[in-house]
Design an enzyme around this catalytic site. Structure first.
Site, PDB file in Angstrom:
ATOM      1  N   THR A  15     -10.059 -15.900 -14.987  1.00 58.63           N
ATOM      2  CA  THR A  15     -10.062 -16.746 -13.792  1.00 58.63           C
ATOM      3  C   THR A  15     -11.485 -17.223 -13.584  1.00 58.63           C
ATOM      4  OG1 THR A  15      -8.302 -15.429 -12.787  1.00 58.63           O
ATOM      5  CG2 THR A  15      -9.570 -16.852 -11.317  1.00 58.63           C
TER       6      THR A  15
ATOM      7  N   LYS B 159      -4.232 -21.812 -10.156  1.00 52.02           N
ATOM      8  CA  LYS B 159      -4.475 -20.383  -9.882  1.00 52.02           C
ATOM      9  C   LYS B 159      -5.202 -20.197  -8.544  1.00 52.02           C
ATOM     10  CE  LYS B 159      -5.772 -16.023 -10.525  1.00 52.02           C
ATOM     11  NZ  LYS B 159      -4.893 -14.886 -10.454  1.00 52.02           N
TER      12      LYS B 159
ATOM     13  N   LYS C  42     -13.290 -12.944  -5.027  1.00 51.41           N
ATOM     14  CA  LYS C  42     -13.756 -13.803  -6.134  1.00 51.41           C
ATOM     15  C   LYS C  42     -12.924 -15.100  -6.174  1.00 51.41           C
ATOM     16  CE  LYS C  42     -13.415 -14.317 -11.115  1.00 51.41           C
ATOM     17  NZ  LYS C  42     -13.005 -13.813 -12.416  1.00 51.41           N
TER      18      LYS C  42
END
Ligand code: NAD
Length: 306
Positions: A110, A185, A260
Site C-alpha cells: 500500500t 485502496k 498510514k
C-alpha cells in the site's frame, strides 16, 4: 543460486508454473509467497530480515541474498513492502534493469498513488509491464489466500497479473490505469476509518443512553446505520460476529496501519484538491490514538477512547 528448502516446492495443481521473485516476506508477504508455492510456482524470495527469509524457506521458497539475485530469470516479480520510498528504491536500483524485460512487475504494497505511477512509468520506459495491486484483507486473509486485489495498469498487464494474483486471493479486480489500484485502496480505507469511528461512537452513546448494546446491534444492523464495521467487525466485545474486540483488541488491523492509509488518503486528496472532512477527522483521531501508545492495537480499539 538460491538456497532451496528440503523437500523442494510441491506441485499441487496442474497449470503453468512460473518462476516468481518475491520481495518482502513480512506479515503479509510471508503468507502470500507460501500460497504461490502451494499453487506450484517456483518462488525466489528476498527479505532484509533473516527471520522472514527463514520462514519463507520453511514454506517452500528458495532464499536469495539480494533482490538482484532473486529476480534473475524471473517471469514475474511480486513485492509486499512497507512504504513508497522503499518500493521506489527497490524497483529503481534492484529490479528495473536486473529482472528480464519480459518479467511482469506486481507491487502489492500500500503506497501513495504518485509513487505508484512514477515507478510504473520508470518500469514502462525500461520495457517492463507493471501493475499496482494493493490488497484488502489482513494477515489471516494473506495466509488463507483470500485477499482482494485492486489492480491498476493496462488491460494487457492486468490479464497477465490476474492468474498470479488469483493464487493469493478470492477476488482480483481491475480498477483502471496505473495508480488506480492504490486510489481504490485508500478511498476504501478512508470509508473504513470513518465508519469504524462512527460505529464506535454510536455504541458508546447508546450505552450512555441506557440501551442494551446487543439490542442496539440487533436494531442498527438491520437499519440504515448498518455497515461492515458493525456487522463484520463489531467493536463491542460479545456483540456481532467474532472480531478483535473479543480478543482484547489484539490481532486484526493495527491502528498504525489504518493511520498510514488515512495519511495516504489525505495526501492524495490534497494533490487533487478534494474535500475530505470526515477522512481528515478520522486521521486526527487515529493519530491521537496511535500517539497514546495504541499503534499496535486493532483499529476498532479506538472505541475505548470514546
Ligand atoms: P511487514 O513490516 O510485516 O513486512 C514488510 C517486509 O518487508 C519486512 O519483512 C521487511 O524486512 C521487508 N523489507 C523492508 N525493506 C526491504 C527491502 N529494501 N528489501 C527487501 N525486503 C524489505 O509489513 P506487512 O504487514 O507485511 O505489510 C506490507 C504491506 O502490506 C504494507 O504496504 C502494508 O500497508 C500493506 N498491508 C498490510 C496489511 C496488514 O494487515 N498487515 C493489510 C493490507 C495491506
Amino acid at each position: 543460486m538460491g538456497e532451496w528448502p528440503t523437500p523442494g516446492p510441491s506441485r499441487k495443481r496442474e497449470g503453468r508454473f512460473m518462476k516468481i521473485a518475491f520481495i518482502g516476506l513480512g506479515n503479509m508477504g510471508g503468507g502470500m509467497a507460501a500460497n504461490l508455492v502451494k499453487e506450484g510456482h517456483e518462488v525466489h524470495a528476498f527479505d532484509l530480515s533473516a527471520e522472514a527469509l527463514a520462514r519463507a524457506r520453511a514454506n517452500g521458497c528458495a532464499a536469495y541474498t539480494s533482490v538482484r539475485e532473486a529476480v534473475q530469470g524471473a517471469e514475474a516479480v511480486v513485492s509486499m513492502l512497507p512504504n513508497g520510498k522503499i518500493v521506489e528504491s527497490v524497483y529503481s536500483a534492484e529490479v528495473i534493469g536486473q529482472a528480464p524485460e519480459s518479467a511482469l512487475l506486481l507491487d502489492c504494497s500500500t503506497i501513495d498513488v504518485d509513487t505508484a505511477r512514477s515507478v510504473e512509468g520508470e518500469a514502462a520506459a525500461a520495457g517492463y509491464a507493471m501493475v499496482d495491486a494493493p490488497v484488502s484483507g489482513g494477515i489471516a486473509a494473506a495466509n488463507a489466500g483470500t485477499l482482494t486485489f485492486m489492480v491498476g495498469g493496462t488491460a494487457e498487464a492486468f490479464a497477465r497479473a490476474e492468474p498470479i494474483l488469483a493464487a493469493m486471493g478470492k477476488a482480483v479486480i481491475h480498477a483502471g490505469a496505473s495508480g488506480a489500484g492504490q486510489a481504490a485502496k485508500i478511498c476504501n480505507n478512508m470509508i473504513l476509518g470513518a465508519t469504524m469511528i462512527a460505529t464506535c461512537e454510536a455504541f458508546a452513546l447508546a450505552e450512555k443512553l441506557g440501551l442494551d448494546l446487543q439490542t442496539f446491534y440487533d436494531i442498527s444492523s438491520k437499519a440504515s446505520g448498518q455497515s461492515w464495521s458493525m456487522t463484520s467487525y463489531c467493536p463491542v466485545p460479545g456483540v456481532g460476529p467474532a472480531s478483535p474486540a473479543d480478543n482484547g483488541y489484539q490481532g486484526g488491523f493495527a491502528a498504525a496501519l489504518m493511520l498510514k492509509d488515512l495519511k495516504l488518503a489525505m495526501e492524495a486528496a490534497a494533490s487533487v484538491g478534494a474535500k475530505v472532512p470526515m477522512g481528515a477527522r478520522a486521521e486526527e483521531l487515529y493519530e491521537a490514538f496511535s500517539a497514546a501508545g495504541n499503534g499496535g492495537t486493532d483499529f476498532s480499539g479506538i472505541i475505548k477512547t470514546l
